[in-house]
Design a protein around this motif. Structure first.
Motif, PDB file in Angstrom:
ATOM      1  N   VAL A 267       0.892  -0.990  -0.320  1.00 55.37           N
ATOM      2  CA  VAL A 267       0.034   0.182  -0.380  1.00 55.37           C
ATOM      3  C   VAL A 267       0.518   1.361   0.084  1.00 55.37           C
ATOM      4  CG1 VAL A 267      -1.505   1.385   1.332  1.00 55.37           C
ATOM      5  CG2 VAL A 267      -1.901  -1.055   1.376  1.00 55.37           C
ATOM      6  N   PRO A 268       0.009   2.113  -1.290  1.00 51.37           N
ATOM      7  CA  PRO A 268       1.787   3.195  -0.965  1.00 51.37           C
ATOM      8  C   PRO A 268       1.399   4.379   0.200  1.00 51.37           C
ATOM      9  CG  PRO A 268       0.666   3.006  -2.895  1.00 51.37           C
ATOM     10  CD  PRO A 268       0.173   1.418  -2.190  1.00 51.37           C
ATOM     11  N   MET A 269       2.366   4.917   0.862  1.00 51.32           N
ATOM     12  CA  MET A 269       2.064   5.725   2.049  1.00 51.32           C
ATOM     13  C   MET A 269       1.378   6.542   1.670  1.00 51.32           C
ATOM     14  SD  MET A 269       4.341   4.541   3.812  1.00 51.32           S
ATOM     15  CE  MET A 269       4.677   6.344   5.490  1.00 51.32           C
ATOM     16  N   MET A 270       0.876   7.587   0.660  1.00 48.73           N
ATOM     17  CA  MET A 270      -0.408   8.273   0.467  1.00 48.73           C
ATOM     18  C   MET A 270      -1.262   8.295   0.915  1.00 48.73           C
ATOM     19  SD  MET A 270      -0.600   8.968  -3.842  1.00 48.73           S
ATOM     20  CE  MET A 270      -1.371  10.020  -3.434  1.00 48.73           C
TER      21      MET A 270
ATOM     22  N   SER B  46       6.312   3.235  11.110  1.00 47.72           N
ATOM     23  CA  SER B  46       5.807   3.959  10.494  1.00 47.72           C
ATOM     24  C   SER B  46       5.108   4.849  11.205  1.00 47.72           C
ATOM     25  CB  SER B  46       4.684   4.156   9.124  1.00 47.72           C
ATOM     26  OG  SER B  46       4.311   5.633   8.399  1.00 47.72           O
ATOM     27  N   SER B  47       6.255   5.935  11.731  1.00 47.97           N
ATOM     28  CA  SER B  47       5.816   7.381  11.839  1.00 47.97           C
ATOM     29  C   SER B  47       4.779   8.503  12.176  1.00 47.97           C
ATOM     30  CB  SER B  47       6.942   8.333  13.032  1.00 47.97           C
ATOM     31  OG  SER B  47       7.408   9.131  12.170  1.00 47.97           O
ATOM     32  N   THR B  48       4.780   8.146  10.609  1.00 47.72           N
ATOM     33  CA  THR B  48       3.710   9.013   9.795  1.00 47.72           C
ATOM     34  C   THR B  48       2.227   8.089   9.950  1.00 47.72           C
ATOM     35  OG1 THR B  48       4.049   8.088   7.671  1.00 47.72           O
ATOM     36  CG2 THR B  48       5.092  10.122   7.858  1.00 47.72           C
ATOM     37  N   ASP B  49       1.559   7.169   9.798  1.00 46.15           N
ATOM     38  CA  ASP B  49       1.046   5.983  10.114  1.00 46.15           C
ATOM     39  C   ASP B  49       0.644   6.767  11.283  1.00 46.15           C
ATOM     40  OD1 ASP B  49       1.591   4.880   7.576  1.00 46.15           O
ATOM     41  OD2 ASP B  49       1.424   3.198   8.503  1.00 46.15           O
ATOM     42  N   ALA B  50       1.493   7.021  12.456  1.00 49.34           N
ATOM     43  CA  ALA B  50       0.624   6.806  13.929  1.00 49.34           C
ATOM     44  C   ALA B  50       0.008   8.177  14.456  1.00 49.34           C
ATOM     45  CB  ALA B  50       2.053   6.702  14.926  1.00 49.34           C
ATOM     46  N   LEU B  51       0.817   9.041  13.308  1.00 48.13           N
ATOM     47  CA  LEU B  51       0.611  10.007  13.244  1.00 48.13           C
ATOM     48  C   LEU B  51      -0.586  10.421  12.731  1.00 48.13           C
ATOM     49  CD1 LEU B  51       3.926  12.525  12.629  1.00 48.13           C
ATOM     50  CD2 LEU B  51       2.393  12.016  14.726  1.00 48.13           C
ATOM     51  N   ALA B  52      -1.458   9.868  11.318  1.00 46.63           N
ATOM     52  CA  ALA B  52      -2.538  10.194  10.808  1.00 46.63           C
ATOM     53  C   ALA B  52      -3.383  10.032  11.759  1.00 46.63           C
ATOM     54  CB  ALA B  52      -2.003   9.630   9.422  1.00 46.63           C
ATOM     55  N   ILE B  53      -3.664   8.451  12.577  1.00 46.19           N
ATOM     56  CA  ILE B  53      -4.595   7.839  13.222  1.00 46.19           C
ATOM     57  C   ILE B  53      -5.289   7.540  14.376  1.00 46.19           C
ATOM     58  CG2 ILE B  53      -4.634   6.256  11.129  1.00 46.19           C
ATOM     59  CD1 ILE B  53      -3.991   3.771  12.984  1.00 46.19           C
ATOM     60  N   ALA B  54      -3.484   7.613  15.283  1.00 40.34           N
ATOM     61  CA  ALA B  54      -3.682   7.524  16.420  1.00 40.34           C
ATOM     62  C   ALA B  54      -4.404   8.820  17.763  1.00 40.34           C
ATOM     63  CB  ALA B  54      -2.262   7.668  17.556  1.00 40.34           C
TER      64      ALA B  54
ATOM     65  N   PHE C 109      13.444   9.926  14.976  1.00 44.07           N
ATOM     66  CA  PHE C 109      12.211   9.177  14.690  1.00 44.07           C
ATOM     67  C   PHE C 109      11.173   9.494  14.320  1.00 44.07           C
ATOM     68  CE2 PHE C 109       9.037   6.175  14.497  1.00 44.07           C
ATOM     69  CZ  PHE C 109       9.640   4.882  13.717  1.00 44.07           C
ATOM     70  N   VAL C 110      10.285  10.465  14.889  1.00 48.59           N
ATOM     71  CA  VAL C 110       9.157  10.379  14.764  1.00 48.59           C
ATOM     72  C   VAL C 110       8.751  11.827  13.984  1.00 48.59           C
ATOM     73  CG1 VAL C 110       7.071  11.898  15.121  1.00 48.59           C
ATOM     74  CG2 VAL C 110       7.896  10.213  17.234  1.00 48.59           C
ATOM     75  N   GLY C 111       8.017  11.660  12.240  1.00 50.53           N
ATOM     76  CA  GLY C 111       7.432  12.515  10.827  1.00 50.53           C
ATOM     77  C   GLY C 111       7.751  11.644  10.046  1.00 50.53           C
ATOM     78  N   GLN C 112       7.935  12.079   8.494  1.00 51.06           N
ATOM     79  CA  GLN C 112       7.857  11.674   7.868  1.00 51.06           C
ATOM     80  C   GLN C 112       9.438  12.408   7.089  1.00 51.06           C
ATOM     81  OE1 GLN C 112       5.528  13.384   4.281  1.00 51.06           O
ATOM     82  NE2 GLN C 112       6.670  12.919   3.167  1.00 51.06           N
ATOM     83  N   TRP C 113       9.687  13.064   8.224  1.00 53.87           N
ATOM     84  CA  TRP C 113      11.346  13.794   7.499  1.00 53.87           C
ATOM     85  C   TRP C 113      11.916  14.230   8.673  1.00 53.87           C
ATOM     86  CZ3 TRP C 113      13.516  11.800   3.211  1.00 53.87           C
ATOM     87  CH2 TRP C 113      12.446  11.473   2.149  1.00 53.87           C
ATOM     88  N   PRO C 114      12.156  12.899   9.610  1.00 56.21           N
ATOM     89  CA  PRO C 114      12.876  13.093  11.622  1.00 56.21           C
ATOM     90  C   PRO C 114      13.876  14.915  11.819  1.00 56.21           C
ATOM     91  CG  PRO C 114      12.728  11.025  11.293  1.00 56.21           C
ATOM     92  CD  PRO C 114      12.682  11.834  10.142  1.00 56.21           C
ATOM     93  N   MET C 115      13.703  15.271  12.702  1.00 55.16           N
ATOM     94  CA  MET C 115      14.419  16.448  13.228  1.00 55.16           C
ATOM     95  C   MET C 115      15.803  15.586  13.118  1.00 55.16           C
ATOM     96  SD  MET C 115      14.323  18.050  17.055  1.00 55.16           S
ATOM     97  CE  MET C 115      12.352  18.362  16.680  1.00 55.16           C
ATOM     98  N   ASN C 116      16.788  16.954  12.073  1.00 52.54           N
ATOM     99  CA  ASN C 116      17.797  17.105  12.424  1.00 52.54           C
ATOM    100  C   ASN C 116      18.507  17.004  13.575  1.00 52.54           C
ATOM    101  OD1 ASN C 116      18.333  17.075   9.019  1.00 52.54           O
ATOM    102  ND2 ASN C 116      17.506  18.843   9.540  1.00 52.54           N
ATOM    103  N   VAL C 117      19.201  16.365  14.568  1.00 57.04           N
ATOM    104  CA  VAL C 117      19.938  16.134  15.351  1.00 57.04           C
ATOM    105  C   VAL C 117      21.543  16.509  15.673  1.00 57.04           C
ATOM    106  CG1 VAL C 117      20.981  15.494  17.731  1.00 57.04           C
ATOM    107  CG2 VAL C 117      18.196  15.199  16.904  1.00 57.04           C
TER     108      VAL C 117
END
Length: 368
Positions: free
Chosen positions: A168-171, A195-203, A235-243
């Motif tokens: 299944v495509p990410m979109m 997938s953190s993006t899945d988590a952000l979308a439905i949780a 980890f969280v986000g489609q493009w995670p934070m730069n550290v």
């Protein structure tokens, strides 16, 4: 339906040098969709299996609706467990897939038929009971999966990587009917995904797990906007934070030409002279004004372009810079314009006001 509580739960798998779950404390509210997210091997599946009774824990307790079920057999807990993928048997019809949990308990054929018909109607697959799973589209397969999970009226449902290997495509993943049906039935659900993006979308809420330890629990906005640890930030986000590693000196975090103000409470919380600056890819910009501005916070980083990814609407620049302890990789998210080329020297300005600060020794967020 019921609330769930993990109290100081630890599990060690044979042959592993560290616990797969380490002193996990987590409370899931009655009727809540709690999404467990983290990298592969972080302990998500182990936590689901501890709830379902598929794995034993070496310490701690598991409670369902306030009842300690730690020693109960799996079939006595009232938990439906769906394994990776769409969790449907390809050789069985949709009807037989949904009926499977009931037939395993030797219910009468009449009772099974009635229950399957009722749950299939509510889940929207009543017209497909004779079909095989391969004939169903993305939406219908998930609806059939949920019908099977709910047919025996469980207290809770565990869903382990339901879209893994599905193609299944990410979109399309945010369109999953799993969350809709969970809320319609009001069932308590733990949903594990890498997938953190899945988590952000439905949780309703998200629990981020890293190396068997729960790093943070909160709503999507809480976890995304205010990560409590470097593990969550990265980890969280489609493009995670730069550290970005930096040195704490004279009240500032310094790295390259960038400096970020470190408050007195933040300085007191530091365990050494190293600070980690968190900046999301959209808070970095190619070029721009590299001056410090008000004399306290700002500046720029110098880096070399390594990879440019262009999706037609925006482009991502993967770059490498020199940090205080060695090379540091960055991702810069840019709107349209002329992208750099590989090997080009870059001047990267930062929205330092949006920086998140972490202690390099503990990985914990410094107080705001």
């Amino acid at each position: 339906m019921a609330g769930i509580e993990f109290v100081d739960v630890t599990r060690v798998q044979r042959g592993m040098w560290r616990p797969v779950l380490e002193r996990v404390d987590l409370r899931v509210r009655d009727g809540e969709l709690m999404v467990l997210t983290g990298a592969s091997g972080s302990g998500k599946s182990a936590l689901l299996r501890a709830l379902a009774g598929a794995d034993e824990t070496i310490s701690g307790r598991v409670l369902i609706d306030g009842k300690d079920v730690t020693e109960l057999a799996p079939d006595k807990r009232g938990v439906s467990m769906l394994a990776q993928g769409f969790a449907l048997f390809p050789q069985l019809s949709v009807r037989d897939n949904i009926a499977f949990p009931l037939t395993m308990r030797k219910n009468s054929q009449k009772a099974v038929a009635a229950r399957v018909a009722a749950i299939a109607e509510r889940c929207g697959v009543a017209n497909y009971l004779s079909a095989r799973p391969e004939a169903l589209n993305f939406d219908l397969r998930q609806r059939a999966m949920m019908a099977r999970a709910l047919v025996n009226e469980p207290l809770a449902v565990c869903v382990d990587e339901p879209l893994a290997g599905s193609g299944v495509p990410m979109m399309m993943r945010a369109r999953t009917p799993i969350a809709t049906l969970q809320r319609e039935f009001g069932v308590t659900m733990l949903y594990a995904t890498c997938s953190s993006t899945d988590a952000l979308a439905i949780a309703d809420r998200i629990a981020v797990i890293d190396r068997g330890v729960v790093q943070q629990v909160g709503t999507a906005s809480e976890v995304f906007e205010r990560p409590e640890t470097v593990a969550v930030a990265g980890f969280v986000g489609q493009w995670p934070m730069n550290v970005i590693p930096a040195v704490h000196r004279d009240g500032f975090a310094h790295v390259g030409g960038l400096r970020v103000k470190v408050g007195s409470a933040q300085a007191e919380a530091l365990t050494g002279d190293r600070v980690l600056i968190g900046l999301r890819p959209e808070e970095l910009n190619l070029g721009g004004d590299a001056s410090i501005g008000d004399g306290s916070t700002g500046g720029a980083l110098t880096a070399v372009a390594v990879l440019i990814r262009d999706d037609g609407r925006e482009y991502l620049v993967h770059a490498r810079m020199d940090g205080p302890d060695g090379p540091v990789d960055l991702v810069v998210r840019q709107q349209r314009g002329a992208p750099p080329v590989r090997g080009e020297n870059l001047l990267i300005t930062a929205n330092a006001a949006a920086a998140h600060l972490f202690d390099a020794g503990t990985g914990r967020r410094l107080p705001d």
